[in-house]
Design an enzyme around this catalytic site. Structure first.
Site, mmCIF file in Angstrom:
data_model
loop_
_atom_site.group_PDB
_atom_site.id
_atom_site.type_symbol
_atom_site.label_atom_id
_atom_site.label_comp_id
_atom_site.label_asym_id
_atom_site.label_seq_id
_atom_site.Cartn_x
_atom_site.Cartn_y
_atom_site.Cartn_z
ATOM 1 N N PHE A 149 77.665 22.088 75.156
ATOM 2 C CA PHE A 149 77.933 21.166 76.134
ATOM 3 C C PHE A 149 79.341 20.669 76.401
ATOM 4 O O PHE A 149 79.451 20.205 77.483
ATOM 5 C CB PHE A 149 76.946 20.003 75.639
ATOM 6 C CG PHE A 149 77.537 19.067 74.591
ATOM 7 C CD1 PHE A 149 78.396 18.025 74.960
ATOM 8 C CD2 PHE A 149 77.211 19.254 73.343
ATOM 9 C CE1 PHE A 149 78.984 17.165 74.379
ATOM 10 C CE2 PHE A 149 77.877 18.350 72.494
ATOM 11 C CZ PHE A 149 78.583 17.288 72.935
ATOM 12 N N GLU A 176 71.895 23.875 77.933
ATOM 13 C CA GLU A 176 71.062 23.324 78.669
ATOM 14 C C GLU A 176 71.214 21.728 79.020
ATOM 15 O O GLU A 176 70.700 21.270 79.870
ATOM 16 C CB GLU A 176 69.492 23.281 78.121
ATOM 17 C CG GLU A 176 69.574 22.467 76.753
ATOM 18 C CD GLU A 176 70.124 23.396 75.574
ATOM 19 O OE1 GLU A 176 70.932 24.081 75.851
ATOM 20 O OE2 GLU A 176 69.753 22.633 74.379
ATOM 21 N N CYS A 281 86.118 19.981 69.458
ATOM 22 C CA CYS A 281 86.221 20.685 68.437
ATOM 23 C C CYS A 281 87.610 20.682 67.823
ATOM 24 O O CYS A 281 87.718 21.049 66.748
ATOM 25 C CB CYS A 281 85.549 22.342 68.791
ATOM 26 S SG CYS A 281 86.810 23.032 69.608
ATOM 27 N N GLU A 381 80.714 16.946 60.361
ATOM 28 C CA GLU A 381 81.161 16.827 61.579
ATOM 29 C C GLU A 381 80.588 15.826 62.563
ATOM 30 O O GLU A 381 79.437 15.909 62.782
ATOM 31 C CB GLU A 381 81.079 18.044 62.412
ATOM 32 C CG GLU A 381 81.682 18.105 63.764
ATOM 33 C CD GLU A 381 81.651 19.451 64.631
ATOM 34 O OE1 GLU A 381 80.642 19.980 64.422
ATOM 35 O OE2 GLU A 381 82.694 19.873 65.262
HETATM 36 P P1 NAD Z 1 74.770 23.592 69.719
HETATM 37 O O1 NAD Z 1 75.040 24.649 68.593
HETATM 38 O O2 NAD Z 1 73.777 22.616 69.896
HETATM 39 O O3 NAD Z 1 74.282 24.650 71.017
HETATM 40 C C1 NAD Z 1 75.365 25.557 71.331
HETATM 41 C C2 NAD Z 1 74.379 26.622 72.329
HETATM 42 O O4 NAD Z 1 73.282 27.170 71.260
HETATM 43 C C3 NAD Z 1 73.601 26.084 73.307
HETATM 44 O O5 NAD Z 1 73.699 26.726 74.455
HETATM 45 C C4 NAD Z 1 72.411 25.882 72.986
HETATM 46 O O6 NAD Z 1 71.384 25.902 73.765
HETATM 47 C C5 NAD Z 1 72.188 27.106 71.875
HETATM 48 N N1 NAD Z 1 71.257 26.952 70.787
HETATM 49 C C6 NAD Z 1 71.008 25.492 70.275
HETATM 50 N N2 NAD Z 1 70.232 25.734 69.176
HETATM 51 C C7 NAD Z 1 69.771 27.070 69.152
HETATM 52 C C8 NAD Z 1 69.049 28.014 68.177
HETATM 53 N N3 NAD Z 1 68.469 27.269 67.054
HETATM 54 N N4 NAD Z 1 69.452 29.172 68.236
HETATM 55 C C9 NAD Z 1 69.771 29.802 69.237
HETATM 56 N N5 NAD Z 1 70.567 29.125 69.918
HETATM 57 C C10 NAD Z 1 70.773 27.796 70.093
HETATM 58 O O7 NAD Z 1 76.095 22.882 70.137
HETATM 59 P P2 NAD Z 1 76.480 21.747 70.974
HETATM 60 O O8 NAD Z 1 75.908 20.461 70.485
HETATM 61 O O9 NAD Z 1 76.199 22.133 72.401
HETATM 62 O O10 NAD Z 1 77.905 21.619 71.059
HETATM 63 C C11 NAD Z 1 78.859 20.989 69.865
HETATM 64 C C12 NAD Z 1 79.375 21.875 68.741
HETATM 65 O O11 NAD Z 1 79.959 22.873 69.278
HETATM 66 C C13 NAD Z 1 80.051 21.209 67.772
HETATM 67 O O12 NAD Z 1 79.707 21.405 66.418
HETATM 68 C C14 NAD Z 1 81.589 21.701 67.902
HETATM 69 O O13 NAD Z 1 82.378 21.775 67.025
HETATM 70 C C15 NAD Z 1 81.176 23.077 68.531
HETATM 71 N N6 NAD Z 1 82.400 23.753 69.234
HETATM 72 C C16 NAD Z 1 83.327 24.464 68.689
HETATM 73 C C17 NAD Z 1 84.227 24.917 69.304
HETATM 74 C C18 NAD Z 1 85.272 25.961 68.567
HETATM 75 O O14 NAD Z 1 86.004 26.534 69.504
HETATM 76 N N7 NAD Z 1 85.190 26.000 67.211
HETATM 77 C C19 NAD Z 1 84.482 24.643 70.844
HETATM 78 C C20 NAD Z 1 83.637 23.758 71.375
HETATM 79 C C21 NAD Z 1 82.596 23.368 70.542
#
Ligand code: NAD
Length: 496
Positions: A149, A176, A281, A381
């Protein structure tokens, strides 16, 4: 109520799914739209279209593919402020910060326009008598991207422009929580001349992602998101023999040497830790003060007291609300755990609110000292505007602390000593290092190189590694006979 369309085979279509998720403005809980969870048939249609389109798209000359990216970059620039405004509404970022989200994505599209030189292979003549060897980088086929997101423009743009310019087709499954920005990205991509079927956008959560992980037509998966989900996607994707790159969670430390410029430290640390509501991140969540630098905590505290969160169109707002009520609740429980486990809370943002927007998911800037590595505040985190301050006596201790962290996304050192900087950059086990730069996110001619528990895979996102991730190398060894006199069978594997 606006229902977010799917984008399948070049058409923006309404899903027939009855499973809908609200897209909510986090500053006031207004429901902006509903996003459908694509049905199995819709997922299959997207995959089939991407598979079919690949047959023709890979034959389009590289210069034509690159020209679409040039047009796309120009269109994104023209529509820059509109895209930023969509981000502001669905994610709550301040306008300035949202513009940064769009701009850092545009830079990757500009890099994609350079694909002709980036996709050149290698050549060598006379590797044996009258035999030449040369290699090509060819596309893989259908690639997919699953995005988080927190950067709804930049992170989809890390993925599909590079994959597509390499000759692949791409299926994007955006977060989403804020799908409106990626849909606008898709519309502008069509306007830039992208043929139908090269990009598909599907919506949903785990079941839709599972479909992408299971279908043999999908050759590569790019993921950015949290650690648990990334680990699942990496394990399942690779078990199904796909290429996977997964950029995941982080806990980034900034080390402050007593010889650093105090004003630079204060300004950079405050912005890097609570900026974007801590939802970056590469944001800083731990400040490690070396020796007498600990005396600067008072100035950091004063800097935090001047930070005022607010709504996106308030030009004086430092940052916006957290993305969801659940995210806010999680942050508040980690702040509470810090207090229970013995850290000193110098500023507590748990009860913060913004006048006129009392329903928003606000968390005020929060500052802790006396944090230890056993506390949840340190281990988890937080992804909120919370900074943990720690004190050590030497640079060596700071390096050891960071190297013991399971994460390795980013870190920075503030110092005026070249020797300290050299030691730090050499010894630190973190993939992206800033020297007097708090958030060292590499520009797209480099790659985004998180390490350890912050990345699963080997080829990183964007840059030359991104191009390698989305391509396969074909090596050709070639001989042209000048006569038809055979010298008998060659029974060895040596080239003669
Ligand atoms: P999230 O893992 O909840 O969701 C990421 C994506 O995965 C979304 O599209 C979501 O619909 C999907 N998803 C969620 N649960 C799932 C499941 N059980 N199985 C398959 N797909 C699933 O992450 P978020 O809350 O949207 O984003 C924040 C996180 O992203 C933080 O941990 C942040 O550190 C990380 N992030 C990392 C970087 C990087 O480059 N390392 C960059 C940006 C964000």
């Amino acid at each position: 109520m606006h229902q977010v369309p799917l984008f399948i085979n070049g058409e923006f279509t309404q899903s027939s799914s009855s499973q809908l998720i609200d897209v909510i403005n986090p500053a006031n809980q207004e429901v902006l739209a509903q996003v459908p969870c694509a049905t199995d048939a819709e997922m299959d249609a997207a995959i089939a279209s991407a598979k079919e389109t690949f047959k023709t798209w890979k034959e389009v000359p590289i210069s034509e593919r690159a020209r679409i990216m040039m047009k796309y970059a120009a269109l994104l620039k023209e529509n820059h402020d509109e895209l930023a405004t969509i981000i502001c509404h669905e994610l709550g970022k301040t306008f300035e910060d949202a513009k940064g989200d769009v701009w850092r994505g545009i830079e990757v599209v500009e890099q994609a326009a350079n694909a002709p030189s980036l996709m050149m292979g290698e050549t060598m003549e006379n590797v044996a008598r009258k035999i030449d060897t040369y290699s090509y980088m060819q596309p893989l086929g259908v690639c997919a991207g699953i995005t988080p997101f927190n950067f709804p423009a930049m992170i989809p743009l890390w993925m599909f422009p590079l994959a597509i310019v390499c000759g692949n087709t791409f299926i994007l499954k955006p977060s989403e929580q804020d799908p409106l920005t990626p849909m606008r990205l898709a519309e502008l991509f069509v306007e830039a001349g992208a043929p139908k079927g090269v990009l598909q956008v599907v919506h949903g959560t785990k079941p839709q992602v599972d479909r992408l992980l299971e279908d043999p037509a999908v050759r590569a998966i790019s993921f950015v998101g949290s650690c648990g989900v990334g680990e699942y996607i990496y394990s399942k994707g690779t078990a199904n023999l796909k290429r996977v790159q997964a950029c995941v969670g982080a806990k980034n430390h900034m080390v402050i040497m007593p010889d650093a410029s105090k004003s630079h430290v204060v300004n950079n640390l405050v912005g890097a830790s609570v900026g974007a509501a801590g939802q970056r991140c590469m944001g800083i969540s731990v400040a490690v003060f070396v020796g007498q630098a600990k005396d600067w905590v008072d100035e950091i505290k004063a800097g935090f007291e001047n930070v005022r969160p607010g709504v996106w169109d308030d030009a004086n707002a430092a940052y916006g609300p957290q993305t969801s009520k659940a995210a806010k609740d999680r942050i508040l429980s980690l702040i509470a755990s810090g207090k229970e486990q013995g850290a000193t809370c110098l500023i507590d943002g748990s009860d913060f609110t913004v006048e006129g927007y009392e329903q928003g998911n606000w968390v005020g800037p929060t500052l802790f000292t006396d944090v230890t590595t056993e506390m949840d505040l340190y281990k988890e985190e937080i992804f909120g505007p919370v900074l943990a301050c720690m004190f050590v006596d030497t640079l060596e201790e700071a390096i050891e602390l960071i190297n013991n962290s399971p994460y390795g996304n980013g870190t920075s050192l503030f110092t005026s000593s070249g020797a300290a900087a050299r030691k730090f950059q050499h010894e630190i086990e973190v993939g992206q290092v800033g020297i007097n730069v708090p958030i060292p996110v590499p520009l797209p001619f480099f790659s985004f190189t998180g390490w350890k528990g912050s990345f699963y895979g080997d080829q990183h996102t964007y840059g030359k590694q991104g191009i390698r991730f989305y391509t396969e190398t074909k090596t050709i060894t070639s001989r042209w006979f000048e006569d038809d006199i055979a010298s008998g069978p060659n029974m060895s594997i040596n080239l003669k």
